[in-house]
Design an enzyme around this catalytic site. Structure first.
Site, mmCIF file in Angstrom:
data_model
loop_
_atom_site.group_PDB
_atom_site.id
_atom_site.type_symbol
_atom_site.label_atom_id
_atom_site.label_comp_id
_atom_site.label_asym_id
_atom_site.label_seq_id
_atom_site.Cartn_x
_atom_site.Cartn_y
_atom_site.Cartn_z
ATOM 1 N N HIS A 147 8.916 35.215 -4.805
ATOM 2 C CA HIS A 147 8.735 34.192 -6.038
ATOM 3 C C HIS A 147 7.485 34.429 -6.689
ATOM 4 O O HIS A 147 7.295 34.208 -8.044
ATOM 5 C CB HIS A 147 8.442 32.750 -5.277
ATOM 6 N N ASP A 203 1.830 25.106 -2.772
ATOM 7 C CA ASP A 203 2.334 24.952 -4.082
ATOM 8 C C ASP A 203 1.387 25.004 -5.274
ATOM 9 O O ASP A 203 0.451 23.841 -4.926
ATOM 10 C CB ASP A 203 3.443 23.826 -3.927
#
Length: 355
Positions: A226, A153
């Site tokens: 994403h 992330d």
């Protein structure tokens, strides 16, 4: 107020443990709320000084953000920060980026969770009589910075001098230069459903290869992945300090999305891409496994603003010494200004012990 702006610790990337807390003021006389707010501003400065002395290598810090309703309730100067407005929910055909109230946000972090607990406790002592705790999320670093879904992330986070450029308000709003916009969302993942996907399908959801964290090339990366939708351009970035949290046994694992930005417009574009789609209908596939339960916008004042707020003397002012503009061409001088604001402020008399 001084002429130089020192940001709160929004540009650091330390901390393997976090507590994210949101408080909303009760319906009480403004005088009581203002008095408690002044105390908590002084406390935040003192907590950072103490953490710097006690744990100089831990990156421990406390950052406070102020929501739009609280800005008005506390009767702060108008106009306020240009983009500090109530976040408006973004509704796509299938999913919605919800909007929730948030008056004060606290981002507590450190290498050891103990300092986070202690800071949260001291904040609660002051705020409990005048505000309600509406969110408290305990985050942790998962392996090499991965979300609980297994993928790294924050790979696109700006680094070094770029962090100030993308994370701090600049000349576009000189009265609030050196501050930041803070946007947060609490996502709950359907971890079991995501883990049931074959690895190649998981990778297509993110548009990255899980083990190497390498982004898929164009032509292979799905348009609804994403990475394809959350990235709105190399010149439009934010500082993300996301952390996983949750309870594995109840399948209530999640990600606390937290972004510091020089302009909220960048975040808004990201959210529209994800929830509405680009083009419309081509929403972020990750939302099939992740539900946004909150969505709140805050302004993070500079340490000078915070000190003035603690004394009830906050006024709009402009700063003469640049902390964001030109930082790409003047890396060394910018780093000197922002690298250790807490230590530098001790010489300015900011953060002396207050009760």
């Amino acid at each position: 107020m001084t002429a130089t702006a020192h940001p709160q610790n929004v540009l650091d990337n330390h901390g393997t443990n976090t507590i994210f807390a949101v408080w909303n003021f009760k319906e009480l006389p403004t005088e009581a709320i203002s008095a408690a707010f002044q105390q908590v501003c002084a406390l935040v400065i003192n907590l950072n000084h103490s953490a710097k002395v006690r744990f100089p290598d831990h990156g421990a810090s406390c950052v406070i953000g102020i929501g739009p309703l609280a800005w008005n309730l506390l009767d702060f100067p108008q106009p306020g920060p240009a983009e500090l407005n109530d976040f408006v929910a973004i509704e796509g055909a299938k999913y919605t980026a919800v909007a929730t109230r948030g008056d004060l946000h606290f981002h507590l972090r450190g290498l050891n969770s103990s300092i986070c607990y202690d800071m949260a406790l001291e904040i609660s002592k002051i705020l409990a009589p005048v505000a309600d705790p509406v969110e408290e999320v305990h985050g942790f670093r998962y392996w090499d910075g991965r979300s609980i879904l297994g993928f790294v992330d924050g790979t696109e986070n700006p680094e070094q001098y770029e962090r100030a450029f993308y994370g701090l308000i600049g000349e576009a709003d000189p009265a609030y230069k050196g501050g930041s916009y803070l946007f947060v969302q609490k996502y709950i993942h359907d971890l079991k459903a995501f883990k049931a996907l074959p690895l190649d399908q998981q990778e297509k959801v993110f548009g990255r290869y899980r083990e190497s964290d390498v982004e898929m090339p164009d032509g292979v990366k799905p348009a609804n992945s994403h990475s394809a939708l959350a990235n709105v351009g190399d010149d439009l970035k934010v500082i993300r300090d996301n952390m996983p949290f949750g309870n594995m046994s109840t399948n209530e694992m999640g990600t606390y999305f937290i972004a510091y930005a020089s302009t909220f417009d960048t975040v808004n574009k990201m959210l529209k891409n994800m929830f509405v789609g680009s083009p419309a209908g081509n929403y972020d596939r990750l939302l099939d496994f992740s539900t946004a339960e909150t969505g709140s916008l805050f302004f993070v004042p500079t340490l000078e603003m915070l000190d003035a707020m603690s004394q009830g003397s906050f006024e709009i002012n402009t700063v003469s010494k640049d902390v964001t503009e030109g930082n790409k061409d003047n890396k060394d001088s910018n780093h000197q200004i922002i690298s250790d604001p807490i230590q530098e402020l001790s010489s300015l008399g900011i953060g002396s012990l207050k009760s």
